[in-house]
Design an enzyme around this catalytic site. Sequence first.
Site: not given
Ligand code: PEP
Ligand code: MG
Length: 588
Positions: A192, A434, A458, A505
Amino acid sequence: MKKYTGNPVSPGIALGKAFVYLDNNTGEVPHYSIQKNQLDSEWSRFLSANDEALAELTALNVQTKQEVSREDATIFDAYLMMLEDTEFQGKVRERLETSLQNVEWVIKELSHEMSAMLMASPDPYLQERAVDIADVLRRLVNKLLHVQKVTLADLSEDVILVCRELLPSDALTMNKARVKAIVMDMGGATSHTAILARAFEIPALVGLSSASKEINTGDMLIVNGVSGELIVNPEKNVQTEMDHERKHYYKQLKELRKLRDLPAETRDGYRVSLKANIEIPEEAEATLRAGCEGIGLYRSEFLFLAAGRPTGEEEQFKAYSHVLEIMGNLPVTLRTADAGGDKLLPELQLSDERNPILGWRAIRFSLSRPELFKTQLRAMLRAGVSGNLRIMFPMISGIEELEQALAVLEEAKSELRKQGKAFAEAIPVGTMIEIPSAALTADILAEKSSFFSIGTNDLVQYTIAVDRGNEKVSYLAQPFHPAILRSLKQIIDAAHAKGITAAMCGEMAGNALFTALLLGLGLDEFSMNASAIPRIKWVIRNVTQASCGRLAKNALRCTSYRDVGRLVEDWTLSELGIKNYDALPGGI
Ligand code: PEP
Ligand code: MG
């Protein structure tokens, strides 16, 4: 000069004098026996102290609700519930009668027992609740002893608060204008206190193990809530350098925040979407403050990791609904669990893998445990009623896996339909790209995907065969590697050929070094840590897509990551009119 590295849980840079706060939690509690005929007076002392503490906390609760977000404001509701809990009061009465000890002592003992029980739990959430129990019961003892708590509300000069552990009520009542940073031996990102530090925008580092014992009040400190660095008694030149960095950081932050409501659009009108990556539901609100246009990646496995086990449908439903409600109409991309790899769950024997990174993880794990997988999908689909849901699957290696995952999703839908439960029927379902085999068959996967989200963390790891967690080979993890560039182009082109969105991402999306190149390759959506959003938006708004396109073309002709790096760096600096990357707002 001494350096520590902690876990940065609230960003910002601060320079100032340490104030080592050793609260009176460890204060002596008198211990004596009472006679049977004193039981009633001891009991009424307890009741009036309980009332006083209740009144004090009710006032604090009102204050919290005015000062912090809806989510953070619930902290003291739990405290109030504890004081109003007749079961707890019954325990005090019973212990008084059986032990015939003074009531302060009885409460202290109960507090220790309850905290120890929570601390013994494997669930970090419950462990953190031990702090809350200690906090509320300490207030009660202080009321009984008429101890006026030494409060941080009285701070009259700017300090950097150094402590073993800061109780949430201390964090709330402290004179926030005077606390320039918080440094804590204990704690996690979900405690918290960390949540409150973020809500108050006070830089904070946790997990410094013994710093509070080694630092003295008055020591000069530099706290870097971005890098996690803590410097004690820095040499003059380091101090000057950091002070300069701090001023620069805040000046730029102020400038960047002005971009919040402006679109992420290049000078020639190419519009992209900037979204946020989150790990815990509590982060959702901060992403809105950063000006994001939705959640591009919610790493749902963190729910399991926090609980040490896969959580049930209702628990998941609540967590997902919470995020969807906060985000309103903005899209929320829930990724099904990427358990395994470096995110181990001992309860599921996921820690016994000989080669976990190439082993039983993510969609492979989910497909091998269809009931767990379906439970998660049901929770997601039901939560979809509260907002704008997208689902995506991690670590898809080929079309068979994608088809299997989609089949389980259909099963989950038909179960919900049969049970008459409300759920979001038509939702976009995306594939994370990935793994090199997915990148090479992106055209095939695009047929069955509503969108792609490229996980470069990845993708780089598997394409270059470089363990993303191994320092010794980290120099090889180069997103500028021609193999990665070709891969990205292939994925983005395949998405566009089928008319679907190409999102990213992985960390590459939140690193300003790569923004122009990604724009040039035609990326539609960038998802990143919320704090990176303003600076990526700044870069986007200062370039043209046409020129980024030429850059990408030239980069694709390079033969080594060094050449690509040099090309992109020179281009970016000249295009943005800055001398070096340090001059980029908010850093890289
Ligand atoms: C990635 O592999 O770029 C991804 C966003 O997944 P994570 O980092 O959770 O493996
Ligand atoms: Mg990943």
